[in-house]
Design an enzyme around this catalytic site. Sequence first.
Site, short mmCIF file in Angstrom:
data_model
loop_
_atom_site.label_atom_id
_atom_site.label_comp_id
_atom_site.label_asym_id
_atom_site.label_seq_id
_atom_site.Cartn_x
_atom_site.Cartn_y
_atom_site.Cartn_z
N CYS A 130 41.13 33.61 42.86
CA CYS A 130 41.52 32.57 43.82
C CYS A 130 40.87 31.26 43.34
CB CYS A 130 41.14 32.93 45.26
SG CYS A 130 39.43 33.38 45.49
N GLY A 140 38.96 44.79 51.17
CA GLY A 140 40.02 45.79 51.21
C GLY A 140 41.42 45.31 51.54
N ASP A 146 28.94 49.55 40.35
CA ASP A 146 29.37 48.51 39.40
C ASP A 146 30.50 49.11 38.56
OD1 ASP A 146 29.76 46.82 37.29
OD2 ASP A 146 27.63 46.55 36.83
N ASP A 183 33.79 48.69 44.80
CA ASP A 183 33.13 47.39 44.86
C ASP A 183 31.65 47.59 44.61
OD1 ASP A 183 34.22 44.49 46.01
OD2 ASP A 183 32.04 44.72 46.09
N LYS A 194 43.72 43.99 49.69
CA LYS A 194 44.77 44.37 48.72
C LYS A 194 44.87 45.88 48.60
CE LYS A 194 44.43 39.87 46.73
NZ LYS A 194 43.10 39.49 47.31
#
Length: 452
Positions: A392, A274, A320, A294, A276
């Site tokens: 990332c 959470g 999903d 999520d 962002k």
Amino acid sequence: MMFMTKSTLIETHGQPVSAQVRLQAARAAALVIDGGRSSDTAFSGVLSTHSLPGRDRALVKELALGTVRWFWTLEEILQRLLKTRIRNKDRDIYFLLLIGVYQLKFMRIPAHAAVDATVQACELAGKPWAKSLVNGVLRNYARRSAEVDEQLSSDAALSAHPDWIRVRITAAWPQAWKQILEANNDHPPMCLRVNLGRIGRTDYLGHLQKAGIGAVLDPHVATGLIVKKPVAVESLPGFSEGWASVQDTAAQLVVPALSLQPGERVLDACAAPGSKTAHMLESQPALSEVIAIDIDSERVERLRQTLDRLQLRARCLAVDVTQVDAWWDGEPFDCVLIDAPCSGSGVIRRHPDIKHNRQPADVDALCQVQESLLESLWPLVASGGRLMYVTCSVFPEENQHQIRAFMDRHAEAIVEPLPMLKGVDCAEGRQTLPGVHDMDGFFFSMLRHRAH
Ligand SMILES: C[S@@+](CC[C@H](N)C(=O)[O-])C[C@H]1O[C@@H](n2cnc3c(N)ncnc32)[C@H](O)[C@@H]1O
């Protein structure tokens, strides 16, 4: 009160707390390296069974993470020092040796104290026969470290990376690979995001200073502070009241780049835990709706806790997100964020376990998931709206290649430039690299849906 085993009694009442620290560090490192666990799981496993004081718990983490980070280097050093192979049933002793060499090579603990504590740990492990072996190997290294280190020769030992990660990074970043590999082995800075809706950044800096926590303004993000010496989050002023959160500088670049406007409807598609979602709500409180999704229900619980602590509200769903029919009401989104599951190859300095726990096949599987997220969610973007894709990772397969393939399939999409962001500019977006501006390695791509 916790049930006390014989070893915890020894540890809390007797001399060898330092030995217990080495033993628990060796166990945590083994859980990651041999057991494939994440370092967080490994620590909660070993630390929950021993009532070590805070400072010793921190040392367990430092020793274990250091050993996980430098494993390939430490392993080659041991190969040069050991006359015979350590048998599989004595892997615990092998891990104590790794912990011992890590202390001698990378820490400022006096050599005699490091060696003695590690030797005593053999006794706690129930293997007193190993004391002379561990003592001999470590004292030998303490005497001859310069000569042994000089002989390190494999790329894995010299870079402290598994071959497949090193080769991919070298191929992808021919100018920057050395810097990336070095940054991956560094200790990461502790970066804070100040909740500007609640308190100004310089005011919060003042609170930190009053609490004796040294910090400086982060020059790259308006919300950021860098703490000079990392501390436990609980000791941050106003943490439980939601004044600040821990978030790397590169991750703090995402939300400002979305340019969220009052009244917009936003989807955070891979939202947990959470960071962002919270940053979106902090920076633009007048959004019409934020849906935060999520697939992992435990992580959605953490997402809810993050929002509660910061006193923010979003519609949180555990589903999903690619199963659009199961949750979407048909109303398009002005802005969609896909902070995609990825290899984490840009955050190795924060999660050195990635070096051990990821395999090339995982990257292939993750690329499939990323493609499916992009394909499922693009139709939900309003005409003229935008989708930001973030990872990332520093692997082009998950980043530039993923977006290039998407653009080949979607003539109605435009890649928008992101001049406000740091990092390497490319046709598909921007990439921050580990170590540059002391940030994590993130990839950002802003896809605009051409207006009908
Ligand atoms: C990089 S993390 C997200 C971090 C988060 N955005 C933050 O800033 O705190 C990726 C997340 O994607 C989630 N995820 C993976 N596949 C998904 C799917 N099909 N639907 C929804 N979430 C998914 C994972 O459970 C994981 O929490």
